[in-house]
Design a protein around this motif. Structure first.
Motif, mmCIF file in Angstrom:
data_model
loop_
_atom_site.group_PDB
_atom_site.id
_atom_site.type_symbol
_atom_site.label_atom_id
_atom_site.label_comp_id
_atom_site.label_asym_id
_atom_site.label_seq_id
_atom_site.Cartn_x
_atom_site.Cartn_y
_atom_site.Cartn_z
ATOM 1 N N MET A 1 0.826 -1.195 0.000
ATOM 2 C CA MET A 1 0.000 0.000 0.000
ATOM 3 C C MET A 1 0.863 1.248 0.000
ATOM 4 O O MET A 1 0.596 2.189 -0.705
ATOM 5 N N LEU A 2 1.899 1.275 0.793
ATOM 6 C CA LEU A 2 2.743 2.456 0.821
ATOM 7 C C LEU A 2 3.340 2.702 -0.557
ATOM 8 O O LEU A 2 3.392 3.842 -1.015
ATOM 9 N N VAL A 18 6.279 8.309 4.766
ATOM 10 C CA VAL A 18 5.397 7.432 5.543
ATOM 11 C C VAL A 18 4.279 8.276 6.166
ATOM 12 O O VAL A 18 3.099 7.907 6.139
ATOM 13 N N GLY A 19 4.629 9.432 6.701
ATOM 14 C CA GLY A 19 3.632 10.315 7.302
ATOM 15 C C GLY A 19 2.595 10.792 6.302
ATOM 16 O O GLY A 19 1.390 10.761 6.570
ATOM 17 N N ARG A 20 3.047 11.230 5.133
ATOM 18 C CA ARG A 20 2.101 11.702 4.102
ATOM 19 C C ARG A 20 1.200 10.572 3.632
ATOM 20 O O ARG A 20 -0.007 10.754 3.443
ATOM 21 N N ALA A 49 -2.362 21.124 11.992
ATOM 22 C CA ALA A 49 -3.338 20.040 12.120
ATOM 23 C C ALA A 49 -3.174 19.106 10.930
ATOM 24 O O ALA A 49 -3.159 19.559 9.781
ATOM 25 N N ASP A 50 -3.065 17.806 11.205
ATOM 26 C CA ASP A 50 -2.946 16.837 10.112
ATOM 27 C C ASP A 50 -4.209 16.833 9.259
ATOM 28 O O ASP A 50 -4.147 16.926 8.039
ATOM 29 N N SER A 68 1.873 7.600 11.851
ATOM 30 C CA SER A 68 2.106 6.485 10.936
ATOM 31 C C SER A 68 3.456 5.850 11.224
ATOM 32 O O SER A 68 4.421 6.549 11.531
ATOM 33 N N ARG A 69 3.496 4.547 11.092
ATOM 34 C CA ARG A 69 4.738 3.808 11.317
ATOM 35 C C ARG A 69 4.825 2.643 10.335
ATOM 36 O O ARG A 69 3.816 2.086 9.922
ATOM 37 N N ILE A 70 6.062 2.268 10.035
ATOM 38 C CA ILE A 70 6.315 0.997 9.360
ATOM 39 C C ILE A 70 6.609 0.014 10.482
ATOM 40 O O ILE A 70 7.513 0.243 11.288
#
Length: 144
Positions: A1-2, A18-20, A49-50, A68-70
């Motif tokens: 997905m990433l 990863v954050g985006r 604010a995200d 978000s994390r891997i």
């Protein structure tokens, strides 16, 4: 997905990528739940604010913090990344944004969305069996 979101396999993605990708996945999930996205990555004098959304079911003004994390062996879940200082900042930010965006009289809350990407994900497309795990925690931080 990433890789589908960024064109980069998860193992080679930067923290910003990863954050985006996590924020885009979170916004899609909120839309599917019926939220109207008012803004993403909104910078203001009170902070960033995200996601800012309107919960159509409750009429609530919602500021959403996305982590978000891997996930690799031994890595921490995204939920562990929201500290006391950040919670206080989010409360102040939510009040400020509600006032400046015209939602001061609406109920408002702060949601937390955790997005976990599996290490080594391959580009499998929109309906991939390796979509990120997304966990939505409504009203995770006290507001008003």
């Amino acid at each position: 997905m990433l890789a589908w979101l960024t064109g980069i396999p998860a193992d080679r993605a930067s923290r910003a990528q990863v954050g985006r990708a996590g924020e885009r996945a979170a916004a899609r999930m909120l839309r599917r739940k019926g939220h109207r996205i008012l803004a993403q990555n909104l910078d203001s004098v009170a902070g960033e604010a995200d996601i800012v959304a309107l919960d159509r079911d409750t009429g609530s003004f919602v500021v959403v913090e996305v982590k978000s994390r891997i996930l690799r062996p031994g890595s921490r879940l995204p939920e562990t990344g929201l500290g006391t200082k950040q919670r206080k900042r989010l409360v102040a930010l939510t009040g400020y944004l509600a006032r400046t965006m015209g939602y001061a009289d609406a109920p408002h809350r702060i949601d937390f969305i955790a997005v976990s990407f599996a290490s080594g994900q391959k580009p499998l497309g929109r309906n991939a069996k390796h979509d990120p795990q997304i966990r939505h925690h409504p009203a995770a931080v006290g507001a008003s």
